[in-house]
Write a protein that holds these residues in place. Structure first.
Motif, PDB file in Angstrom:
ATOM      1  N   SER A 186       0.831  -1.205   0.000  1.00 41.96           N
ATOM      2  CA  SER A 186       0.000   0.000   0.000  1.00 41.96           C
ATOM      3  C   SER A 186       0.869   1.260   0.000  1.00 41.96           C
ATOM      4  O   SER A 186       0.566   2.234  -0.694  1.00 41.96           O
ATOM      5  CB  SER A 186      -0.928   0.025   1.209  1.00 41.96           C
ATOM      6  N   LEU A 187       1.948   1.232   0.776  1.00 43.98           N
ATOM      7  CA  LEU A 187       2.868   2.362   0.795  1.00 43.98           C
ATOM      8  C   LEU A 187       3.460   2.595  -0.589  1.00 43.98           C
ATOM      9  O   LEU A 187       3.568   3.734  -1.051  1.00 43.98           O
ATOM     10  CB  LEU A 187       4.001   2.149   1.798  1.00 43.98           C
ATOM     11  N   ASP A 188       3.850   1.521  -1.234  1.00 45.43           N
ATOM     12  CA  ASP A 188       4.446   1.611  -2.562  1.00 45.43           C
ATOM     13  C   ASP A 188       3.458   2.209  -3.566  1.00 45.43           C
ATOM     14  O   ASP A 188       3.834   3.035  -4.399  1.00 45.43           O
ATOM     15  CB  ASP A 188       4.907   0.221  -3.016  1.00 45.43           C
ATOM     16  N   GLN A 189       2.195   1.809  -3.483  1.00 38.67           N
ATOM     17  CA  GLN A 189       1.175   2.312  -4.407  1.00 38.67           C
ATOM     18  C   GLN A 189       0.890   3.799  -4.181  1.00 38.67           C
ATOM     19  O   GLN A 189       0.743   4.557  -5.126  1.00 38.67           O
ATOM     20  CB  GLN A 189      -0.135   1.517  -4.237  1.00 38.67           C
ATOM     21  N   ILE A 190       0.855   4.216  -2.931  1.00 44.26           N
ATOM     22  CA  ILE A 190       0.507   5.600  -2.597  1.00 44.26           C
ATOM     23  C   ILE A 190       1.691   6.540  -2.791  1.00 44.26           C
ATOM     24  O   ILE A 190       1.519   7.737  -3.008  1.00 44.26           O
ATOM     25  CB  ILE A 190      -0.056   5.676  -1.158  1.00 44.26           C
ATOM     26  N   SER A 191       2.909   6.026  -2.770  1.00 50.24           N
ATOM     27  CA  SER A 191       4.087   6.892  -2.906  1.00 50.24           C
ATOM     28  C   SER A 191       4.064   7.675  -4.217  1.00 50.24           C
ATOM     29  O   SER A 191       4.572   8.794  -4.287  1.00 50.24           O
ATOM     30  CB  SER A 191       5.371   6.078  -2.785  1.00 50.24           C
ATOM     31  N   VAL A 192       3.468   7.107  -5.251  1.00 52.45           N
ATOM     32  CA  VAL A 192       3.368   7.786  -6.546  1.00 52.45           C
ATOM     33  C   VAL A 192       2.516   9.053  -6.409  1.00 52.45           C
ATOM     34  O   VAL A 192       2.814  10.084  -7.013  1.00 52.45           O
ATOM     35  CB  VAL A 192       2.758   6.833  -7.608  1.00 52.45           C
ATOM     36  N   VAL A 193       1.482   8.990  -5.591  1.00 51.27           N
ATOM     37  CA  VAL A 193       0.584  10.122  -5.392  1.00 51.27           C
ATOM     38  C   VAL A 193       1.236  11.177  -4.485  1.00 51.27           C
ATOM     39  O   VAL A 193       0.968  12.367  -4.603  1.00 51.27           O
ATOM     40  CB  VAL A 193      -0.746   9.638  -4.780  1.00 51.27           C
ATOM     41  N   LEU A 194       2.107  10.737  -3.588  1.00 53.94           N
ATOM     42  CA  LEU A 194       2.731  11.656  -2.633  1.00 53.94           C
ATOM     43  C   LEU A 194       3.836  12.511  -3.249  1.00 53.94           C
ATOM     44  O   LEU A 194       4.131  13.597  -2.753  1.00 53.94           O
ATOM     45  CB  LEU A 194       3.312  10.871  -1.455  1.00 53.94           C
ATOM     46  N   LYS A 195       4.464  12.034  -4.305  1.00 56.95           N
ATOM     47  CA  LYS A 195       5.606  12.753  -4.872  1.00 56.95           C
ATOM     48  C   LYS A 195       5.249  14.173  -5.326  1.00 56.95           C
ATOM     49  O   LYS A 195       5.987  15.110  -5.031  1.00 56.95           O
ATOM     50  CB  LYS A 195       6.237  11.967  -6.012  1.00 56.95           C
ATOM     51  N   PRO A 196       4.128  14.400  -6.032  1.00 56.72           N
ATOM     52  CA  PRO A 196       3.787  15.784  -6.403  1.00 56.72           C
ATOM     53  C   PRO A 196       3.598  16.697  -5.179  1.00 56.72           C
ATOM     54  O   PRO A 196       3.964  17.873  -5.211  1.00 56.72           O
ATOM     55  CB  PRO A 196       2.481  15.645  -7.187  1.00 56.72           C
ATOM     56  N   PHE A 197       3.050  16.141  -4.112  1.00 60.95           N
ATOM     57  CA  PHE A 197       2.870  16.926  -2.884  1.00 60.95           C
ATOM     58  C   PHE A 197       4.229  17.293  -2.296  1.00 60.95           C
ATOM     59  O   PHE A 197       4.444  18.427  -1.854  1.00 60.95           O
ATOM     60  CB  PHE A 197       2.022  16.145  -1.883  1.00 60.95           C
TER      61      PHE A 197
END
Length: 170
Positions: free
Chosen positions: A9-20
């Motif tokens: 789950s962390l790996d999947q969400i990390s893509v979304v966190l990078k722009p932030f």
């Protein structure tokens, strides 16, 4: 949630966190560091994550708090304290001395630029500058609110062009 499910789950969400992270740091390398710090903190504090809560929101909070903490550390490191007898703080704004002559020249140029505007643009602009709301200006000048907004926009555009000399001044 098992450790492997959490890691996935962390790996999947990390893509979304990078722009932030990029938005916070405004630097790609710092953003990658912030993202890595966030993931490390999330993984080491996995036991504090409650099943059924929003993992993405939890990670955003960790990232924001990590950024704030890192920023505060950086500011503290950058502040030099002189420990001599007079206890003078070098980065203190109380010891800041400015020459106000430049500011006075700039204000004079701004007022001259406003005076050069047609009255249909300068009047709504000055009212807005003095704190009137769009609808108050529209009522006062007996014109539609859209016209007020347009005239203020045009006045800003003319002033921006006229005062271009101040664009790169600190």
């Amino acid at each position: 949630m098992t450790s492997s499910e959490f890691s996935y789950s962390l790996d999947q969400i990390s893509v979304v966190l990078k722009p932030f992270a990029l938005k916070l740091t405004r630097d790609l390398d710092d953003a990658n560091d912030l993202l890595q710090d966030t993931m490390v903190k999330a993984f080491t504090n996995q036991d504090k994550f409650a099943d059924g809560t929003n993992l993405k929101a939890w990670l955003y909070t960790i990232m924001k708090n990590t950024f704030i903490t890192n920023y505060q550390k950086m500011v503290r490191r950058a502040t030099f304290v002189d420990t001599t007898e007079n206890l003078h703080y070098i980065n203190s704004s109380a010891s800041l001395v400015e020459n106000s002559a430049f500011g006075e020249f700039a204000i004079e140029d701004i007022y001259r630029a406003i005076d050069r505007l047609d009255e249909i643009f300068s009047t709504p602009f000055l009212l807005y500058y003095r704190g009137f709301k769009y609808h108050e200006i529209a009522d006062r000048l007996s014109i539609p609110i859209g016209t007020v907004k347009n005239r203020i926009h045009i006045a800003r555009k003319y002033l921006k062009e006229d005062l271009m000399v101040y664009k790169h001044v600190n």
